[in-house]
Write a protein that holds these residues in place. Structure first.
Motif, PDB file in Angstrom:
ATOM      1  N   GLN A 213       6.634 -12.157 -28.351  1.00 55.89           N
ATOM      2  CA  GLN A 213       6.122 -10.790 -28.344  1.00 55.89           C
ATOM      3  C   GLN A 213       5.832 -10.307 -29.764  1.00 55.89           C
ATOM      4  O   GLN A 213       4.828  -9.626 -30.018  1.00 55.89           O
ATOM      5  CB  GLN A 213       7.122  -9.864 -27.659  1.00 55.89           C
ATOM      6  N   ALA A 214       6.713 -10.663 -30.677  1.00 51.27           N
ATOM      7  CA  ALA A 214       6.502 -10.279 -32.076  1.00 51.27           C
ATOM      8  C   ALA A 214       5.209 -10.889 -32.614  1.00 51.27           C
ATOM      9  O   ALA A 214       4.423 -10.224 -33.302  1.00 51.27           O
ATOM     10  CB  ALA A 214       7.695 -10.707 -32.927  1.00 51.27           C
ATOM     11  N   GLU A 215       4.965 -12.155 -32.284  1.00 53.18           N
ATOM     12  CA  GLU A 215       3.742 -12.803 -32.748  1.00 53.18           C
ATOM     13  C   GLU A 215       2.517 -12.150 -32.141  1.00 53.18           C
ATOM     14  O   GLU A 215       1.482 -11.972 -32.826  1.00 53.18           O
ATOM     15  CB  GLU A 215       3.782 -14.288 -32.422  1.00 53.18           C
TER      16      GLU A 215
ATOM     17  N   LEU B 224       9.071  -3.724 -33.946  1.00 50.17           N
ATOM     18  CA  LEU B 224       8.460  -2.750 -34.851  1.00 50.17           C
ATOM     19  C   LEU B 224       8.144  -3.379 -36.205  1.00 50.17           C
ATOM     20  O   LEU B 224       7.098  -3.115 -36.799  1.00 50.17           O
ATOM     21  CB  LEU B 224       9.373  -1.534 -35.020  1.00 50.17           C
ATOM     22  N   ALA B 225       9.048  -4.235 -36.677  1.00 48.66           N
ATOM     23  CA  ALA B 225       8.789  -4.931 -37.941  1.00 48.66           C
ATOM     24  C   ALA B 225       7.551  -5.821 -37.816  1.00 48.66           C
ATOM     25  O   ALA B 225       6.724  -5.896 -38.736  1.00 48.66           O
ATOM     26  CB  ALA B 225      10.008  -5.753 -38.348  1.00 48.66           C
ATOM     27  N   ALA B 226       7.397  -6.478 -36.661  1.00 47.60           N
ATOM     28  CA  ALA B 226       6.230  -7.332 -36.446  1.00 47.60           C
ATOM     29  C   ALA B 226       4.949  -6.501 -36.390  1.00 47.60           C
ATOM     30  O   ALA B 226       3.917  -6.895 -36.959  1.00 47.60           O
ATOM     31  CB  ALA B 226       6.404  -8.121 -35.157  1.00 47.60           C
ATOM     32  N   ALA B 227       4.994  -5.369 -35.708  1.00 47.22           N
ATOM     33  CA  ALA B 227       3.819  -4.501 -35.640  1.00 47.22           C
ATOM     34  C   ALA B 227       3.419  -4.029 -37.031  1.00 47.22           C
ATOM     35  O   ALA B 227       2.232  -4.034 -37.393  1.00 47.22           O
ATOM     36  CB  ALA B 227       4.094  -3.311 -34.723  1.00 47.22           C
ATOM     37  N   ARG B 228       4.399  -3.641 -37.830  1.00 45.02           N
ATOM     38  CA  ARG B 228       4.091  -3.181 -39.191  1.00 45.02           C
ATOM     39  C   ARG B 228       3.526  -4.312 -40.034  1.00 45.02           C
ATOM     40  O   ARG B 228       2.624  -4.103 -40.846  1.00 45.02           O
ATOM     41  CB  ARG B 228       5.351  -2.594 -39.831  1.00 45.02           C
TER      42      ARG B 228
ATOM     43  N   ALA C 146       3.293   2.658 -36.305  1.00 42.38           N
ATOM     44  CA  ALA C 146       3.961   1.671 -35.457  1.00 42.38           C
ATOM     45  C   ALA C 146       4.968   2.437 -34.616  1.00 42.38           C
ATOM     46  O   ALA C 146       5.893   3.064 -35.156  1.00 42.38           O
ATOM     47  CB  ALA C 146       4.652   0.603 -36.290  1.00 42.38           C
ATOM     48  N   THR C 147       4.790   2.413 -33.294  1.00 43.06           N
ATOM     49  CA  THR C 147       5.571   3.269 -32.413  1.00 43.06           C
ATOM     50  C   THR C 147       6.071   2.480 -31.202  1.00 43.06           C
ATOM     51  O   THR C 147       5.678   1.337 -30.971  1.00 43.06           O
ATOM     52  CB  THR C 147       4.725   4.454 -31.909  1.00 43.06           C
ATOM     53  N   HIS C 148       6.931   3.131 -30.413  1.00 40.57           N
ATOM     54  CA  HIS C 148       7.331   2.580 -29.121  1.00 40.57           C
ATOM     55  C   HIS C 148       7.478   3.729 -28.147  1.00 40.57           C
ATOM     56  O   HIS C 148       7.533   4.903 -28.549  1.00 40.57           O
ATOM     57  CB  HIS C 148       8.628   1.767 -29.229  1.00 40.57           C
ATOM     58  N   SER C 149       7.521   3.411 -26.843  1.00 39.30           N
ATOM     59  CA  SER C 149       7.616   4.474 -25.840  1.00 39.30           C
ATOM     60  C   SER C 149       8.585   4.084 -24.744  1.00 39.30           C
ATOM     61  O   SER C 149       8.840   2.906 -24.506  1.00 39.30           O
ATOM     62  CB  SER C 149       6.233   4.759 -25.220  1.00 39.30           C
TER      63      SER C 149
ATOM     64  N   SER D 187      14.703   6.291 -29.231  1.00 35.89           N
ATOM     65  CA  SER D 187      13.390   6.928 -29.155  1.00 35.89           C
ATOM     66  C   SER D 187      13.131   7.831 -30.349  1.00 35.89           C
ATOM     67  O   SER D 187      12.009   7.896 -30.859  1.00 35.89           O
ATOM     68  CB  SER D 187      13.269   7.737 -27.859  1.00 35.89           C
ATOM     69  N   ALA D 188      14.162   8.539 -30.800  1.00 32.76           N
ATOM     70  CA  ALA D 188      13.991   9.565 -31.823  1.00 32.76           C
ATOM     71  C   ALA D 188      14.167   9.058 -33.244  1.00 32.76           C
ATOM     72  O   ALA D 188      13.913   9.817 -34.193  1.00 32.76           O
ATOM     73  CB  ALA D 188      14.978  10.708 -31.569  1.00 32.76           C
ATOM     74  N   ARG D 189      14.584   7.802 -33.407  1.00 36.86           N
ATOM     75  CA  ARG D 189      14.874   7.323 -34.757  1.00 36.86           C
ATOM     76  C   ARG D 189      14.161   6.028 -35.115  1.00 36.86           C
ATOM     77  O   ARG D 189      14.167   5.638 -36.281  1.00 36.86           O
ATOM     78  CB  ARG D 189      16.394   7.145 -34.922  1.00 36.86           C
ATOM     79  N   LYS D 190      13.579   5.355 -34.157  1.00 33.10           N
ATOM     80  CA  LYS D 190      12.880   4.093 -34.425  1.00 33.10           C
ATOM     81  C   LYS D 190      11.379   4.296 -34.231  1.00 33.10           C
ATOM     82  O   LYS D 190      10.954   4.979 -33.305  1.00 33.10           O
ATOM     83  CB  LYS D 190      13.404   2.987 -33.506  1.00 33.10           C
ATOM     84  N   GLY D 191      10.594   3.669 -35.077  1.00 33.57           N
ATOM     85  CA  GLY D 191       9.163   3.904 -35.053  1.00 33.57           C
ATOM     86  C   GLY D 191       8.807   5.091 -35.930  1.00 33.57           C
ATOM     87  O   GLY D 191       9.672   5.816 -36.435  1.00 33.57           O
TER      88      GLY D 191
END
Length: 414
Positions: free
Chosen positions: A121-123, A169-173, A185-188, A206-210
């Motif tokens: 998923q990260a890739e 999130l690190a992979a998305a960034r 870079a976010t998540h839901s 939810s409130a602290r990551k991304g």
């Protein structure tokens, strides 16, 4: 496009012809027609979803042609004047799950805990981010749509969720790193993260990551609309409440909150009430400081020629399945125009209501819960209450940073 400080108003894009199955035979002309309709409402962005099995049918294979389709859709949106947030791992959409075969049956891997599944998923996110980062209309990359829906088939703990989100999130960034500054870079997560006792996706995550907090305040969560009525304050202020609840869990008092999904599903919101619901939802949410924007669900109704969807899924569009704008579309467009003509200037919420709960009692903050009803009671009395976690209720510097001068309902107080 809007300036960085202006509220954003958009829609989650559901293709009119074939729903998300349209990715199997992607037609740029059809997509262009849909996007032109969306832009015609005066909206400024869309959120888009490809299907995980089509993007990554094997753990070590990412299909370049599928990635190219996604890039083409982003470019088409740009031609229509629309910015785009791309969700990466779908995952889950409208009651259907889309798992690649390498995660299922004889090859089952827990998508949250299996190291090789996480790296795959990260890739995928790195590849998508790299392919999209140079697009001038890209808002950013989200890990996937409501990933917490997948806990049904992938048991996981809160600690494991945190590690999973941090890795992705690190992979998305990393994928987005070649793009312009400010890409998100976010998540839901769906509402269970906020309301369900012991759910492994937590409000803190939810409130602290991304880079921003995303909330999906649905009127069917905890049976809100049926419990209180489609025109009740509890329903019309639900998105506003979701924003304020999210702000309470943030460590950064300046962190933005994005109402990323809200909509008017029948029969929870009857069609006759939908325009009023849309207008009031936008107006009430726009009264929250720190709001990034609102993204409606969804652009187009699911065509009834497609079988086996829950009934409400067929009625969520701003446009019907023939492409005609519904009354809710006109109400939404008019409200957006009003808010752009006279942008809201929310003042600090000087009064807060303390929320005292644990991971095992967070349902008090959901519809039907004691805290939720106390907050809504204050709201109907004309108070604009903020939400403060009980642990921060006596933190003077924190309260000052949020502009709060009075905290009601402190533990131990009358």
């Amino acid at each position: 496009m809007n300036s960085a400080t202006a509220l954003r108003f958009g829609v989650n894009y559901t293709p009119r012809r074939g729903w998300f199955h349209s990715w199997y035979d992607f037609d740029p002309a059809h997509a262009g027609d849909d996007l032109a309709q969306i832009a015609g409402l005066g909206l400024d962005h869309i959120r888009v979803f490809h299907l995980w099995p089509l993007l990554q049918p094997n753990r070590t294979m990412i299909r370049g042609s599928a990635v190219d389709q996604l890039v083409q859709l982003v470019d088409l949106a740009g031609e229509a004047g629309l910015d785009v947030l791309v969700d990466g791992v779908q995952g889950h959409l409208s009651s259907f799950d889309f798992y690649p075969e390498w995660t299922r049956s004889w090859h089952h891997r827990n998508v949250f805990t299996d190291a090789e599944a996480i790296e795959a998923q990260a890739e995928l996110l790195r590849v998508l981010g790299s392919a999209l980062a140079g697009r001038p209309n890209l808002i950013g990359l989200q890990l996937g749509n409501e990933l917490n829906n997948m806990v049904e088939h992938n048991p996981v703990t809160a600690g494991e969720v945190d590690r999973y989100l941090d890795t992705l999130l690190a992979a998305a960034r990393q994928g987005l790193s070649g793009g312009r500054p400010g890409l998100l870079a976010t998540h839901s997560a769906f509402d269970a993260a906020w309301y369900d006792d012991d759910h492994p996706f937590t409000p803190e995550a939810s409130a602290r990551k991304g880079d921003v907090t995303t909330v999906h305040p649905w009127v069917f969560s905890s049976d809100c609309a049926r419990r209180y009525g489609p025109r009740s304050p509890q329903v019309l202020h639900l998105a506003e409440y979701g924003v304020e609840l999210a702000k309470a869990y943030a460590e950064d008092t300046g962190r933005a909150v994005w109402v990323q999904e809200t909509g008017a599903p029948e029969p929870h919101i009857p069609a006759a009430d939908a325009p009023h619901f849309a207008r009031q939802t936008l107006l009430n949410a726009s009264g929250c400081a720190g709001l990034w924007g609102v993204t409606w669900w969804s652009s187009h109704d699911v065509d009834r020629s497609l079988a086996d969807y829950p009934e409400l899924e067929y009625t969520l569009g701003l446009f019907d399945s023939s492409g005609s704008a519904k009354p809710i579309a006109h109400a939404l467009a008019g409200t957006v125009a009003d808010l752009r003509r006279e942008p809201p200037a929310p003042q600090p919420r000087t009064t807060a209501l303390a929320l005292d709960c644990t991971a095992s009692t967070r349902s008090v903050s959901g519809p039907g819960g004691g805290y939720f009803e106390a907050w809504m009671r204050l709201r109907t009395e004309g108070v604009r209450p903020a939400v403060v976690l009980a642990a921060r209720a006596d933190d003077a510097s924190y309260l000052d940073a949020r502009g709060i001068t009075e905290v009601m309902g402190r533990p131990g107080s009358e």
